[in-house]
Design an enzyme around this catalytic site. Structure first.
Site, PDB file in Angstrom:
ATOM      1  CD  GLU A 149      -2.837   1.275   2.333  1.00 63.12           C
ATOM      2  OE1 GLU A 149      -3.703   2.190   2.339  1.00 63.12           O
ATOM      3  OE2 GLU A 149      -2.779   0.396   3.212  1.00 63.12           O
ATOM      4  CD  GLU A 155      -0.789   7.782   6.996  1.00 63.47           C
ATOM      5  OE1 GLU A 155      -0.906   6.590   6.660  1.00 63.47           O
ATOM      6  OE2 GLU A 155      -1.764   8.560   7.057  1.00 63.47           O
ATOM      7  CG  ASP A 182      -5.594   4.862   0.317  1.00 59.28           C
ATOM      8  OD1 ASP A 182      -6.115   5.976   0.146  1.00 59.28           O
ATOM      9  OD2 ASP A 182      -5.752   4.201   1.365  1.00 59.28           O
ATOM     10  CB  THR A 183      -8.381   7.701  -3.984  1.00 56.99           C
ATOM     11  OG1 THR A 183      -9.293   7.418  -2.909  1.00 56.99           O
ATOM     12  CG2 THR A 183      -8.642   6.760  -5.148  1.00 56.99           C
ATOM     13  CE1 TYR A 184      -6.309  11.741   3.703  1.00 60.51           C
ATOM     14  CE2 TYR A 184      -4.544  10.148   4.002  1.00 60.51           C
ATOM     15  CZ  TYR A 184      -5.160  11.338   4.358  1.00 60.51           C
ATOM     16  OH  TYR A 184      -4.611  12.121   5.346  1.00 60.51           O
ATOM     17  CG  HIS A 185      -2.187   7.168   1.362  1.00 62.70           C
ATOM     18  ND1 HIS A 185      -1.762   7.828   2.486  1.00 62.70           N
ATOM     19  CD2 HIS A 185      -2.827   6.056   1.794  1.00 62.70           C
ATOM     20  CE1 HIS A 185      -2.123   7.148   3.561  1.00 62.70           C
ATOM     21  NE2 HIS A 185      -2.776   6.070   3.165  1.00 62.70           N
ATOM     22  CG  HIS A 208      -7.659   1.174   0.967  1.00 65.96           C
ATOM     23  ND1 HIS A 208      -6.627   1.190   1.878  1.00 65.96           N
ATOM     24  CD2 HIS A 208      -8.420   0.096   1.320  1.00 65.96           C
ATOM     25  CE1 HIS A 208      -6.748   0.181   2.715  1.00 65.96           C
ATOM     26  NE2 HIS A 208      -7.830  -0.495   2.396  1.00 65.96           N
ATOM     27  NE  ARG A 214      -7.177   8.928   6.382  1.00 64.47           N
ATOM     28  CZ  ARG A 214      -6.667   7.915   5.682  1.00 64.47           C
ATOM     29  NH1 ARG A 214      -7.480   7.112   5.041  1.00 64.47           N
ATOM     30  NH2 ARG A 214      -5.369   7.731   5.612  1.00 64.47           N
ATOM     31  CD  GLU A 243      -8.127   3.089   4.573  1.00 59.27           C
ATOM     32  OE1 GLU A 243      -7.488   2.335   5.336  1.00 59.27           O
ATOM     33  OE2 GLU A 243      -7.598   3.684   3.610  1.00 59.27           O
TER      34      GLU A 243
END
Length: 288
Positions: A149, A155, A182-185, A208, A214, A243
């Site tokens: 991921e 992070e 993961d689209t957030y990251h 994700h 979020r 998520e």
């Protein structure tokens, strides 16, 4: 036409994997109409694996597991004892995933989950590669995949972009080590949400979906239409898991690790049912 299993993260429902928490998460995931439930194994010591598997099977749900590591069990460390603790933790988590009936073990498997005060060293990266080579071999013997991921710079200092992840996967050199977008990251680290999908291509193994803040899907500024069209273009048929985190649900320790300082929502069922319909609509539109 192949359809993607749609999943939801257990932290939408509960903050731990206690027996009561698992019962709640499984029941609500099935009620909300999802195909898959993802457990974070940060709390795996409290997880009754046999009971959880029985409940998942009874509900007709697939399962995936994810985790990050702690700084005292960080496989990107230069300290052999720290690296060994991380390797043992990953092996145990892989076993739990298998015993739950899952084939996808994913997450920040390569480092602690937190802000580093320095760049990754060559020795630390070599430790990551060595540990994950061994873990991939074990996973492959059970027909399982590992997901790398890609997380943001606050992070991890190991992989922050699709290009980083592909280089790491190449060095590990195992066909069952796949990329987890993961689209957030991605919103933080990539130039857009499309080119990384094409760059990863058939090495994409897990997704994700999360808003830039979020919260509720569609309430932020992410271009999910373009992202889902890119997934359709590459023929991705793997899991797509929603998520979202709120300090109203996530346990305090994990909330601190993930910097969840506010209640983005309080009603997990409303959030999750909205997300499932949103993802189904996006997939349908992209395929048409």
């Amino acid at each position: 036409m192949a359809t993607n299993p749609l999943g939801v993260h257990a932290l939408v429902w509960v903050g731990d994997t206690s027996p009561a928490g698992v019962t709640t998460a499984v029941g609500r995931t099935a009620e909300a109409g999802y195909d898959l439930l993802e457990f974070s194994l940060h709390d795996s010591l409290n997880l009754d694996v046999v009971a959880a598997r029985d409940q998942l099977e009874a509900a007709g749900l697939q399962v995936a597991c994810s985790r990050g590591l702690a700084f005292d069990a960080d496989v990107s460390s230069e300290d052999p004892e720290v690296v060994e603790r991380g390797a043992v933790l990953l092996q145990d988590s892989l076993r739990v995933t298998r015993e739950l009936g899952g084939t996808h073990f994913t997450g920040a498997l390569y480092s602690a989950l937190g802000k580093y005060g320095h760049q990754l060293s060559p020795a630390g990266r070599a430790n990551v590669v060595a540990v994950l080579k061994n873990l991939a071999a074990e996973a492959g013997g059970h027909g399982m995949t590992l997901g790398l991921e890609i997380c943001n710079r606050y992070e991890t200092n190991v992989i922050n972009t699709a290009a980083d992840a592909l280089r790491l996967a190449d060095d590990i050199g195992a066909d069952n080590v796949l990329i987890h977008l993961d689209t957030y990251h991605m919103n933080i680290e990539e130039s857009d949400l499309v080119r990384p999908v094409y760059e990863v291509g058939d090495r994409l193994g897990y997704v994700h979906i999360g808003e830039n803040h979020r919260g509720y899907l569609g309430s932020g500024h992410l271009d999910f239409g373009a992202f889902f069209h890119a997934l359709a273009d590459i023929g991705y048929t793997g899991p797509i898991t929603f998520e979202s985190f709120s300090s109203a649900v996530v346990a305090q320790g994990l909330s601190n690790d993930l910097a969840i300082w506010r209640n983005l929502w309080t009603d997990g069922m409303d959030l999750a049912t909205h997300a499932r319909v949103y993802m189904e609509t996006m997939l349908s539109a992209a395929r048409s």
